[in-house]
Scaffold this motif. Sequence first.
Motif, PDB file in Angstrom:
ATOM      1  N   HIS A   1       0.866  -1.308   0.016  1.00  0.00           N
ATOM      2  CA  HIS A   1      -0.099   0.001   0.296  1.00  0.00           C
ATOM      3  C   HIS A   1       0.994   1.163  -0.042  1.00  0.00           C
ATOM      4  O   HIS A   1       0.018   2.654  -0.576  1.00  0.00           O
ATOM      5  N   GLY A   2       2.394   1.304   0.256  1.00  0.00           N
ATOM      6  CA  GLY A   2       2.813   2.153   0.683  1.00  0.00           C
ATOM      7  C   GLY A   2       2.467   3.236   1.058  1.00  0.00           C
ATOM      8  O   GLY A   2       2.480   2.743   1.974  1.00  0.00           O
ATOM      9  N   ARG A   3       3.494   4.054   1.402  1.00  0.00           N
ATOM     10  CA  ARG A   3       4.563   4.526   2.243  1.00  0.00           C
ATOM     11  C   ARG A   3       3.188   5.682   2.939  1.00  0.00           C
ATOM     12  O   ARG A   3       2.657   5.064   4.560  1.00  0.00           O
ATOM     13  N   THR A   4       1.981   5.833   2.734  1.00  0.00           N
ATOM     14  CA  THR A   4       1.333   6.946   3.269  1.00  0.00           C
ATOM     15  C   THR A   4       0.461   6.505   2.940  1.00  0.00           C
ATOM     16  O   THR A   4      -0.866   6.880   2.786  1.00  0.00           O
ATOM     17  N   GLY A   5      -0.373   4.928   2.318  1.00  0.00           N
ATOM     18  CA  GLY A   5      -1.490   4.109   1.958  1.00  0.00           C
ATOM     19  C   GLY A   5      -2.213   4.533   2.919  1.00  0.00           C
ATOM     20  O   GLY A   5      -2.008   4.233   4.530  1.00  0.00           O
ATOM     21  N   THR A   6      -3.633   4.511   2.583  1.00  0.00           N
ATOM     22  CA  THR A   6      -4.131   4.001   4.688  1.00  0.00           C
ATOM     23  C   THR A   6      -4.090   2.871   5.223  1.00  0.00           C
ATOM     24  O   THR A   6      -3.892   3.150   6.203  1.00  0.00           O
ATOM     25  N   ALA A   7      -4.120   2.002   3.885  1.00  0.00           N
ATOM     26  CA  ALA A   7      -3.442   0.507   5.332  1.00  0.00           C
ATOM     27  C   ALA A   7      -2.438   0.983   5.660  1.00  0.00           C
ATOM     28  O   ALA A   7      -2.653   0.376   7.539  1.00  0.00           O
ATOM     29  N   THR A   8      -1.226   1.443   5.459  1.00  0.00           N
ATOM     30  CA  THR A   8      -0.431   1.829   6.873  1.00  0.00           C
ATOM     31  C   THR A   8      -0.244   2.988   7.477  1.00  0.00           C
ATOM     32  O   THR A   8      -0.205   2.194   8.573  1.00  0.00           O
ATOM     33  N   GLU A   9      -0.414   3.889   7.607  1.00  0.00           N
ATOM     34  CA  GLU A   9      -0.986   4.390   7.915  1.00  0.00           C
ATOM     35  C   GLU A   9      -2.078   4.291   9.111  1.00  0.00           C
ATOM     36  O   GLU A   9      -2.629   4.240  10.724  1.00  0.00           O
TER      37      GLU A   9
END
Length: 417
Positions: free
Chosen positions: A227-235
């Motif tokens: 999901h990437g560094r700022t993806g919803t699932a990550t944050e």
Amino acid sequence: MPHSPLRFGVNYTPSQGWFHHWLDFDLDAVRADLDSIAGLGLDHIRVFPLWPLFQPNRTLIRPRAVEQLVQLADAAAERGLDVNVDGLQGHLSSFDFLPAWTQTWHRRNIFTDPDVVEGQAEYLRTLAAALADRPNFLGMTLGNEINQFSGPPHPDPDPITPEQASRWLRTLLDACEEGAPGRLHLHAEYDAAWYQDDHAFTPAHAARIGAVTAVHSWVFNGTAQRHGRTGTATEHHAAYLIELSKAWATDPHRPVWLQEVGAPAPLVPAEHAAAFTEATVANALDCEDVWGVTWWCSHDVSRSLADFPELEYSLGLLTNDRQVKPAGEAIAGIVADRRGTEYRPEPRTTALVVDTGDDDTAPRRSTCAPGGAFFEAFARLTADGARPTAVLASQVGNQEHLAARGITDVLTPDQVR
């Protein structure tokens, strides 16, 4: 209902010698570390004795080592810091620390061998009893992610069944209670308990055994990669685990302790660590029933120490020479902003149905892992602003359960687009 006061702390990684500091215990160095932790405004630390150093023989628990642990706890008290103690280390930052009396020529299953379990119980009971009269002693955690010894991908596991894991947990928690009655005694697993289909330690164990549910949130588990560094699932990964745990809890307002969470490079580059920290904590505190947040970790690992995975060297809120890093500034700011304010997030009224098969053993829990149908549906709902929680398929028709949790709307993953 909120469980207050909301706690903010850090997992204490000594700046000098990492956890090997127990071999050359320097109370002045510990005090300096604790000063730098207290300077961030934190109120507790999680402490890690090394099991082989404290109990080098099954019937020898070194009095001097226990005395040093008490000295550390007393030094923390002088700085307004409460202490949680992890007993069985066990596993830390990719290194295993098991006593010789469980290995090679004395190889025995650490979860099921009666002599080993009796030795573990006596060890935990001894540590708890040594701290029982200290007002700043929170309680014991059985060990740090010791579930990783129970199966793959560990290279030399001690296989057990979920039933054996349950007996082991209850036996050792009883020993902690005998040593220090009435304290906050718990166990803590890494996320295989939530994500791996055949793992012996289960979501039901985490959410139903012990004083609180502990979750350890690490986005290097495939979340940030996907999901990437700022993806919803990550944050929102920490918040996701908090809400996922509630599906299995029999107490609708069981406290959940975010006991480990960190900003791992390179998935979270150093220049973005503060932003990730702020987002992760803010999202976690949008969940009800959070006991507290304990960041991993206090101080960076010294580059003079070899063979750590690269990310382990830079997870501290402070540098190895006790200078505050941007993530540390972010945590200090969050603590300052929260001081004197009431923690009372709104209930999460929308629940996503999680169906892992049998509730006790969760044979299909990989649906909850990154890429799984439940995980991805939860992330999509969150991105749409729905503030979802989780409910077991077996509880969907239980109106009393739904009402106790404030749930008014139930969706299945295939209804989420």
